[in-house]
Design a protein around this motif. Sequence first.
Motif, PDB file in Angstrom:
ATOM      1  N   UNK A 138       1.211  -1.317  -0.212  1.00  0.00           N
ATOM      2  CA  UNK A 138      -0.187   0.265  -0.040  1.00  0.00           C
ATOM      3  C   UNK A 138       1.034   1.300   0.329  1.00  0.00           C
ATOM      4  N   UNK A 139       2.192   1.490   1.126  1.00  0.00           N
ATOM      5  CA  UNK A 139       2.674   2.312   1.087  1.00  0.00           C
ATOM      6  C   UNK A 139       3.542   2.770  -0.699  1.00  0.00           C
ATOM      7  N   UNK A 140       3.992   1.427  -1.271  1.00  0.00           N
ATOM      8  CA  UNK A 140       4.447   1.407  -2.911  1.00  0.00           C
ATOM      9  C   UNK A 140       3.770   2.165  -3.140  1.00  0.00           C
ATOM     10  N   UNK A 141       2.013   1.786  -3.420  1.00  0.00           N
ATOM     11  CA  UNK A 141       1.360   1.955  -4.351  1.00  0.00           C
ATOM     12  C   UNK A 141       1.271   4.060  -4.036  1.00  0.00           C
ATOM     13  N   UNK A 142       1.009   4.035  -2.794  1.00  0.00           N
ATOM     14  CA  UNK A 142       0.884   5.391  -2.563  1.00  0.00           C
ATOM     15  C   UNK A 142       2.012   6.860  -2.931  1.00  0.00           C
ATOM     16  N   UNK A 143       3.266   5.490  -2.741  1.00  0.00           N
ATOM     17  CA  UNK A 143       4.720   6.815  -3.786  1.00  0.00           C
ATOM     18  C   UNK A 143       4.235   7.672  -5.015  1.00  0.00           C
ATOM     19  N   UNK A 144       3.070   6.822  -5.881  1.00  0.00           N
ATOM     20  CA  UNK A 144       2.535   7.351  -7.200  1.00  0.00           C
ATOM     21  C   UNK A 144       1.828   8.740  -7.217  1.00  0.00           C
ATOM     22  N   UNK A 145       1.732   8.949  -5.919  1.00  0.00           N
ATOM     23  CA  UNK A 145       0.785  10.079  -5.621  1.00  0.00           C
ATOM     24  C   UNK A 145      -0.544   9.921  -4.439  1.00  0.00           C
ATOM     25  N   UNK A 146      -1.609  11.253  -4.789  1.00  0.00           N
ATOM     26  CA  UNK A 146      -2.662  10.658  -3.745  1.00  0.00           C
ATOM     27  C   UNK A 146      -3.911  10.243  -4.400  1.00  0.00           C
ATOM     28  N   UNK A 147      -4.337   8.500  -3.333  1.00  0.00           N
ATOM     29  CA  UNK A 147      -5.219   7.859  -4.350  1.00  0.00           C
ATOM     30  C   UNK A 147      -6.466   7.119  -3.562  1.00  0.00           C
TER      31      UNK A 147
END
Lengths: 240, 122
Positions: free
Chosen positions: B23-32
């Motif tokens: 989840x942290x890795x996904x959030x690295x791409x930007x707010x979602x």
Amino acid sequence: MTISSLTKKWRDAFIMELRLRGATGAQIGDELALVESHCLDAGTQAQEAFGDPVDYARSVVVSATGGSRQVAASYGRALVARTIAQTVGLMTVLNVVPAVRKGGEVSFTLVDVVLVLILATFVVVLVAKSEAVMRYVVTGSILVVGLSAAVLVGLLVLVGFIPAIFSVAVPTGPAAAAGIALLVVPSLFGWPPAVDDAIVEPLAQEQGHGTTTRSASAALLRWFVPAAGLVMCAVRWWVP
Amino acid sequence: MEHPVNDPGWPGEWLRGVLGICVLGILQSGPTYGYAIAAALAEGGLGTIKGGTLYPLLGRLEEAGLVTVEWRAGDGGPGRKYFSLTPAGTAELARQAAHWQAFTEVTRSFVDSHTHPEESPS
């Protein structure tokens, strides 16, 4: 307006469990909106996406900030003090009535002292362990909760059989003034101030739903004990 | 045990161990928002992660100061709660990623000989 993905049963159970865990109205509103938002995006119902509402509510992070903890503790202490003050006031005026009727001084016995101690203990436990007490009442069987209430009432009745080992006489005027003051003043000044903890959606522009109802019910709660005291004094006067 | 094509059937205890870092890795791409995170996890091969699992995790990440949240209005309805990494979250992701890399190298040394038995020393 989209159709809610939460059934009333799911929603009510979810809210109840969060309340029992001490979540604020704002937190509950946030969690409800989160569930509904996810279900709208996923095209599913809350039961399917989040499972049992009580289990899910127990997994939610309910965080009380330092400030809100202090407010809650302060409010709890004020509520205990007010309840004990009004209880002592009520018992005082109930003792004043027969004194005025017969002429003479107001007498307080060991029974009065024990009753105040028991009621004060009850109020302190109720406020300090409010979550545990509420969970016991809400989730317990009717038989068990009813028996518990019967035991408490029975205990209070038994107190009446305590021998009058001592009796303290107080002039009627000062006793009446003190009793009425303890009974009425907390309600007159609306102390402690009621905490508005309505469930609010995070993006809600207006928070007015139910305000009138909350004001009416708050006034009823605020004056309940003095009103009950008035009725009990009238009964004691006419039925000695 | 048969699993649907879109559900790889990873053991629950494995998923519990990796979901946070994913989840942290996904959030690295930007707010979602939550549903988008769940969709990204599914598309990436982790299978279906239900709201009842995802949002308590996001709540713990927020409580730990690794993510911040912001409600944004949508087209009707309750809006969407957007999650984004804080600087502490970015640092924690880097730390966990390096740690996980080392961990997988260790576990693979035990597992590789079993996936290719013709290569085992004995």
